[in-house]
Design an enzyme around this catalytic site. Structure first.
Site, PDB file in Angstrom:
ATOM      1  CB  CYS A 140      -1.457   6.979   1.146  1.00  0.00           C
ATOM      2  SG  CYS A 140      -2.994   6.300   1.913  1.00  0.00           S
ATOM      3  CD  GLU A 147      -3.126  -1.073   0.399  1.00  0.00           C
ATOM      4  OE1 GLU A 147      -3.339   0.043  -0.015  1.00  0.00           O
ATOM      5  OE2 GLU A 147      -3.777  -2.057   0.422  1.00  0.00           O
TER       6      GLU A 147
HETATM    7  P1  NAD Z   1       8.268   4.792   5.081  1.00  0.00           P
HETATM    8  O1  NAD Z   1       8.266   3.951   3.901  1.00  0.00           O
HETATM    9  O2  NAD Z   1       9.355   5.787   5.426  1.00  0.00           O
HETATM   10  O3  NAD Z   1       8.299   3.773   6.085  1.00  0.00           O
HETATM   11  C1  NAD Z   1       7.060   2.724   6.279  1.00  0.00           C
HETATM   12  C2  NAD Z   1       7.544   1.799   7.237  1.00  0.00           C
HETATM   13  O4  NAD Z   1       8.689   0.853   6.314  1.00  0.00           O
HETATM   14  C3  NAD Z   1       8.170   1.965   8.536  1.00  0.00           C
HETATM   15  O5  NAD Z   1       7.906   1.206   9.782  1.00  0.00           O
HETATM   16  C4  NAD Z   1       9.991   1.996   8.509  1.00  0.00           C
HETATM   17  O6  NAD Z   1      10.551   1.536   9.526  1.00  0.00           O
HETATM   18  C5  NAD Z   1       9.808   0.713   7.343  1.00  0.00           C
HETATM   19  N1  NAD Z   1      10.908   0.738   6.460  1.00  0.00           N
HETATM   20  C6  NAD Z   1      11.813   1.652   6.401  1.00  0.00           C
HETATM   21  N2  NAD Z   1      13.010   1.112   5.630  1.00  0.00           N
HETATM   22  C7  NAD Z   1      12.799  -0.228   5.579  1.00  0.00           C
HETATM   23  C8  NAD Z   1      13.573  -1.217   4.891  1.00  0.00           C
HETATM   24  N3  NAD Z   1      14.445  -1.040   4.027  1.00  0.00           N
HETATM   25  N4  NAD Z   1      12.797  -2.613   4.860  1.00  0.00           N
HETATM   26  C9  NAD Z   1      11.734  -2.841   5.425  1.00  0.00           C
HETATM   27  N5  NAD Z   1      10.857  -1.954   6.159  1.00  0.00           N
HETATM   28  C10 NAD Z   1      11.570  -0.344   6.199  1.00  0.00           C
HETATM   29  O7  NAD Z   1       6.727   5.607   5.170  1.00  0.00           O
HETATM   30  P2  NAD Z   1       6.333   6.635   6.191  1.00  0.00           P
HETATM   31  O8  NAD Z   1       7.012   8.004   6.073  1.00  0.00           O
HETATM   32  O9  NAD Z   1       5.867   5.832   7.474  1.00  0.00           O
HETATM   33  O10 NAD Z   1       4.969   6.820   5.614  1.00  0.00           O
HETATM   34  C11 NAD Z   1       4.607   7.566   4.572  1.00  0.00           C
HETATM   35  C12 NAD Z   1       4.094   6.956   3.122  1.00  0.00           C
HETATM   36  O11 NAD Z   1       3.357   5.850   3.281  1.00  0.00           O
HETATM   37  C13 NAD Z   1       3.777   7.956   2.379  1.00  0.00           C
HETATM   38  O12 NAD Z   1       4.233   7.485   0.951  1.00  0.00           O
HETATM   39  C14 NAD Z   1       2.096   7.284   1.978  1.00  0.00           C
HETATM   40  O13 NAD Z   1       1.626   7.569   0.719  1.00  0.00           O
HETATM   41  C15 NAD Z   1       2.278   5.890   2.325  1.00  0.00           C
HETATM   42  N6  NAD Z   1       1.059   5.290   2.744  1.00  0.00           N
HETATM   43  C16 NAD Z   1       0.308   4.563   2.122  1.00  0.00           C
HETATM   44  C17 NAD Z   1      -0.946   3.982   2.355  1.00  0.00           C
HETATM   45  C18 NAD Z   1      -1.853   3.251   1.595  1.00  0.00           C
HETATM   46  O14 NAD Z   1      -2.742   2.636   2.187  1.00  0.00           O
HETATM   47  N7  NAD Z   1      -1.481   3.248   0.280  1.00  0.00           N
HETATM   48  C19 NAD Z   1      -1.451   4.403   3.631  1.00  0.00           C
HETATM   49  C20 NAD Z   1      -0.443   5.240   4.438  1.00  0.00           C
HETATM   50  C21 NAD Z   1       0.737   5.812   4.156  1.00  0.00           C
END
Ligand code: NAD
Length: 475
Positions: free
Chosen positions: A284, A250
């Site tokens: 998002c 997502e």
């Molecule tokens: P992010 O991608 O920075 O982090 C999300 C999660 O991934 C965190 O728990 C983080 O610790 C983990 N992570 C980071 N690096 C990783 C790696 N190398 N391997 C595995 N896990 C790792 O996102 P964020 O800043 O927390 O959230 C914002 C983003 O989320 C935006 O792009 C937003 O659009 C998206 N989002 C999408 C939806 C949806 O349903 N489509 C909903 C909410 C947020």
């Protein structure tokens, strides 16, 4: 407050562990100190989750899983204010929006409780095929095992439950890796599920960095499925390292909304102010591109600016606050740079554009070009671009001109046009007469293009967290 991972029901406070501070994005006050789990704890958690799957969850009857989830929904209802307050302080989300998140989270638990009793399969008409006479065939839905759930900061409870509750409803165990910025609500959720009767090890909370999750959890041989919500950048890394396992992604978007001349302008303005600036645009499906038909463009823009300037900006804990800080100063600085870049390239900042610490003020930008960052990349911030269009075809073409395709809003009273446009948009979901940001927790939600893979929404997440198993009988 000190918080730590919870593995097999035990809290893993380790004095020698590396720690990370959780700070209130509005005031900077310390909210909690988190003990970070390393690869060793992650390995241990996965081993325990696998064992718990085989000894407990795989054979737990559906009525027991349903009871646990229902009890969890009742406990969350009792503790809703406590949870709302922690989201307001750890995520900087205005308290009224935090409360709305809790109410949706309660519903996810209820839907999951109900649906845990309905993981029905089907009977295949075997005699429809040559050589199929005297055979019976059935398809069962069976749990997959250990589900790795990695979640973002922006809806820390709702989006975590979109993974955890369906996984449990389907009889899986879960490794829960929440965002580093918002681990406190995750920690409280793990405790709440334990209090609701979830066996130890069915949900292991691992408070690690993303890198630890990426190197240990994602490629792990005993984890057949990763469900991830977060950025495209991290999504790509996970997809590359997950190998053959199933993944649900997502991801983000630069969500479009189209306002036609026949729309109810006041209603569209009202819904699009919330769509662009709710939780400071850190959603998002936040409205980032608003296409307005030329005949109403000036009137819409005037009313939109006026309504945006009415937002109550301030402390997320205040009842009246509509709009608060971004998650941290880096996020606010980044978006201010994007706005400045757009201004340098000829865009007009109609309102906002300023920043104070973590607070980036609601910003409306016009005279933009499609190649500007504020239009084509995911802003994930309180900025919105307003662009005029002439014909329906032009609106559809501009809307589809994106690497993303999550959800769109279309405002019109013409029912034929509404369906025509909905069919033409390359999106996971389209709302007619509501904005891109509206979401309920019981419909298939997810993106096309680079907005993701797979769907959530309890029933659909359960489909993705179970395998179909065929059993045939020769009579
Ligand atoms: P992010 O991608 O920075 O982090 C999300 C999660 O991934 C965190 O728990 C983080 O610790 C983990 N992570 C980071 N690096 C990783 C790696 N190398 N391997 C595995 N896990 C790792 O996102 P964020 O800043 O927390 O959230 C914002 C983003 O989320 C935006 O792009 C937003 O659009 C998206 N989002 C999408 C939806 C949806 O349903 N489509 C909903 C909410 C947020």
């Amino acid at each position: 407050m000190k918080i730590a991972s919870i593995i097999n029901g035990a809290e893993r406070i380790d004095a020698s562990a590396e720690t990370m501070e959780v700070r209130n994005p509005y005031s900077g006050a310390l909210v909690a100190e988190m003990h970070l789990a390393g690869e060793k704890e992650m390995e241990e958690a996965i081993e325990n989750s696998l064992q718990t799957f085989h000894t407990t969850m795989k054979t737990m009857p559906a009525h027991e899983r349903a009871d646990i989830l229902l009890r969890a929904s009742e406990l969350l209802e009792e503790k809703k204010e406590e949870f709302a307050e922690i989201i307001a302080v750890e995520a900087g989300k205005p308290i009224k929006h935090s409360r709305a998140e809790i109410m949706r989270s309660i519903q996810i638990l209820r839907f999951s409780s109900e649906l845990s009793k309905h993981t029905a399969g089907e009977v295949v008409p075997m005699d429809a095929a040559l050589r199929g006479d005297n055979r019976m065939g059935m398809v069962k839905r069976v749990p997959m095992g250990v589900i790795g759930a990695i979640t973002p900061f922006n809806f820390p409870l709702n989006l975590s439950l979109h993974k955890i509750a369906p996984a449990i409803a389907a009889g899986n165990t879960v490794i829960f890796k929440p965002a580093e910025k918002t681990p406190v609500s995750a920690y409280m959720l793990a405790k709440l599920l334990k209090d609701a009767g979830l066996p130890d090890g069915a949900l292991n909370l691992v408070l690690s960095t993303g890198v630890t999750a990426g190197t240990t959890l994602v490629p792990h041989k005993d984890v057949p499925k990763i469900t991830f919500t977060g950025s495209l950048t991290v999504g790509k890394i996970i997809r590359d390292t997950a190998g053959f396992k199933k993944v649900t992604m997502e991801l983000g978007s630069n969500s479009p909304n189209i306002v036609f001349e026949d729309a109810d302008i006041e209603d569209a303005v009202d819904r699009l102010v919330n769509a662009a600036f709710g939780y400071s645009g850190q959603v998002c499906v936040s409205a980032q591109r608003i296409y307005v038909q030329e005949g109403i463009y000036d009137e819409f823009l005037k009313k939109y600016i006026e309504a945006t300037n009415q937002l109550n900006i301030g402390d997320p804990m205040e009842e009246e606050t509509d709009f608060g800080p971004m998650i941290d100063e880096n996020a606010a600085k980044r978006i201010q740079e994007w706005v400045e870049e757009a201004r340098d390239q000829g865009a007009t900042i109609e309102t906002g554009g300023e920043r104070k610490g973590t607070m980036m003020y609601p910003t409306i930008i016009t005279n933009v070009k499609k190649d500007m960052k504020v239009v084509k990349e995911e802003a994930f911030a309180p900025i919105v671009t307003v662009l005029p269009f002439n014909t329906e075809e032009e609106a559809v073409e501009n809307t589809n001109d994106s690497i993303y395709g999550l959800q769109a809003g279309v405002f019109t009273k013409d029912i034929s046009r509404a369906y025509r446009v909905a069919d033409s948009l390359e999106m996971g979901g389209v709302w007619i007469n509501d904005s891109s940001v509206y979401r309920q927790d019981n419909y298939p939600y997810g993106g096309v293009k680079l907005s993701g893979l797979g769907r959530e929404g309890v029933k659909y997440a359960m489909d993705e967290m179970t395998e179909m198993k065929f059993i045939g009988v020769r009579l």
